[in-house]
Design a protein around this motif. Sequence first.
Motif, PDB file in Angstrom:
ATOM      1  N   LEU A 193       2.017  -5.203   3.423  1.00 48.32           N
ATOM      2  CA  LEU A 193       2.605  -4.577   4.601  1.00 48.32           C
ATOM      3  C   LEU A 193       2.705  -3.067   4.414  1.00 48.32           C
ATOM      4  O   LEU A 193       2.444  -2.299   5.346  1.00 48.32           O
ATOM      5  CB  LEU A 193       3.982  -5.175   4.894  1.00 48.32           C
ATOM      6  CG  LEU A 193       4.737  -4.545   6.073  1.00 48.32           C
ATOM      7  CD1 LEU A 193       3.928  -4.632   7.365  1.00 48.32           C
ATOM      8  CD2 LEU A 193       6.104  -5.200   6.249  1.00 48.32           C
ATOM      9  N   ARG A 194       3.083  -2.619   3.222  1.00 53.53           N
ATOM     10  CA  ARG A 194       3.153  -1.166   2.980  1.00 53.53           C
ATOM     11  C   ARG A 194       1.783  -0.530   3.158  1.00 53.53           C
ATOM     12  O   ARG A 194       1.655   0.530   3.777  1.00 53.53           O
ATOM     13  CB  ARG A 194       3.668  -0.876   1.562  1.00 53.53           C
ATOM     14  CG  ARG A 194       5.143  -1.145   1.371  1.00 53.53           C
ATOM     15  CD  ARG A 194       5.610  -0.696   0.004  1.00 53.53           C
ATOM     16  NE  ARG A 194       5.852   0.741  -0.035  1.00 53.53           N
ATOM     17  CZ  ARG A 194       5.326   1.573  -0.921  1.00 53.53           C
ATOM     18  NH1 ARG A 194       4.471   1.128  -1.829  1.00 53.53           N
ATOM     19  NH2 ARG A 194       5.624   2.853  -0.900  1.00 53.53           N
ATOM     20  N   VAL A 195       0.753  -1.160   2.614  1.00 51.77           N
ATOM     21  CA  VAL A 195      -0.603  -0.619   2.764  1.00 51.77           C
ATOM     22  C   VAL A 195      -1.004  -0.615   4.235  1.00 51.77           C
ATOM     23  O   VAL A 195      -1.563   0.372   4.742  1.00 51.77           O
ATOM     24  CB  VAL A 195      -1.609  -1.427   1.920  1.00 51.77           C
ATOM     25  CG1 VAL A 195      -3.045  -0.994   2.226  1.00 51.77           C
ATOM     26  CG2 VAL A 195      -1.315  -1.252   0.433  1.00 51.77           C
ATOM     27  N   SER A 196      -0.715  -1.708   4.942  1.00 50.58           N
ATOM     28  CA  SER A 196      -1.050  -1.788   6.363  1.00 50.58           C
ATOM     29  C   SER A 196      -0.328  -0.711   7.152  1.00 50.58           C
ATOM     30  O   SER A 196      -0.899  -0.110   8.077  1.00 50.58           O
ATOM     31  CB  SER A 196      -0.694  -3.171   6.906  1.00 50.58           C
ATOM     32  OG  SER A 196      -1.033  -3.285   8.266  1.00 50.58           O
ATOM     33  N   SER A 197       0.919  -0.458   6.814  1.00 54.30           N
ATOM     34  CA  SER A 197       1.682   0.576   7.530  1.00 54.30           C
ATOM     35  C   SER A 197       1.071   1.947   7.301  1.00 54.30           C
ATOM     36  O   SER A 197       1.022   2.778   8.218  1.00 54.30           O
ATOM     37  CB  SER A 197       3.149   0.561   7.082  1.00 54.30           C
ATOM     38  OG  SER A 197       3.308   1.080   5.770  1.00 54.30           O
ATOM     39  N   ARG A 198       0.584   2.199   6.095  1.00 56.89           N
ATOM     40  CA  ARG A 198      -0.038   3.500   5.809  1.00 56.89           C
ATOM     41  C   ARG A 198      -1.378   3.632   6.533  1.00 56.89           C
ATOM     42  O   ARG A 198      -1.731   4.719   7.007  1.00 56.89           O
ATOM     43  CB  ARG A 198      -0.192   3.686   4.306  1.00 56.89           C
ATOM     44  CG  ARG A 198       1.140   3.814   3.568  1.00 56.89           C
ATOM     45  CD  ARG A 198       0.949   4.115   2.098  1.00 56.89           C
ATOM     46  NE  ARG A 198       2.205   4.142   1.387  1.00 56.89           N
ATOM     47  CZ  ARG A 198       3.058   5.181   1.375  1.00 56.89           C
ATOM     48  NH1 ARG A 198       2.761   6.265   2.068  1.00 56.89           N
ATOM     49  NH2 ARG A 198       4.170   5.123   0.678  1.00 56.89           N
TER      50      ARG A 198
END
Length: 295
Positions: free
Chosen positions: A43-48
């Motif tokens: 999710l963190r990668v997707s948000s970035r």
Amino acid sequence: MDILGQTPLWAAARTLLASRVDDFFGRWRKVRKTFDLQDIHDLRVSSRRLREGLDLFAPVYPPALSRRSRTVRKVTRLLGAMRNADEAILFFREMAVGLPPRFEGELGGFIARLESVRRHELRLLEKRLEKFDVATIRSGFANIVAAPFVFPRHNSGIDPFTPIVHFAAASLEARLAELLPLVPAACREEASEAQHVLRIAVKRYRYCLEIFADLVTDGYEEILAVCKEWQEWLGTMHDLDVFAGMVRDGGLPSEVECVILNAVAERRKTAHAGFLELRGRHPFEQIGSWVRGAL
């Protein structure tokens, strides 16, 4: 909609951003069910990636799109503490295997404290994510993303009918121009701040490349793999710096702290050597040339 090189920017932006929005909210739903380490990382990668897309395509959207980016940034930040705690627990558990038995008790207590922090951060994350009205936020994103400008915005300097391949090439060149001047300073082993800044620039280049993946005609997987390797070496050094700070603040006996910090320093030295070897083997100037030739 299939994206081709000559697809107008406004039409491509709508499709490419919608894909990033779908990925982000799909992973957000999954995290709220599992709170699993890998799901949180994804999710963190997707948000970035979504934030990179919002930044890239902002010239063909109203200011409301940038305001939506703040919500995504809040989610990224909420997940940071959890990610750091999870990675630290994994790291110190693995390190404990190689330390002298007399240190097991102290290091075990340190890891237990990290696990307590993780449980606390989990409770906070659950509460904070519950405060978001996900359905409303997603609907707002969908409405804005579906309606890019088809006429140039005043002073934007961007023509919405520019072929997407030209826009992609210019965007990647801009990211590369930001990145290259950062490399020399990051090559000094002790330059942790310079390495941190370069790590962020490499991530932005990688996410930009991933957004335009369908336009890269040849060698995309190889190019992406090298970008990831740059990011991994820089990320390893950054994580080790964070772990060293945790040890210094961990209240460990001086003898135990010294042994652990020395072990962390050795791993960081190895990571820095790996980074320098990669720079010699695949300098980012070469990556830029590969991308130019593949678009």
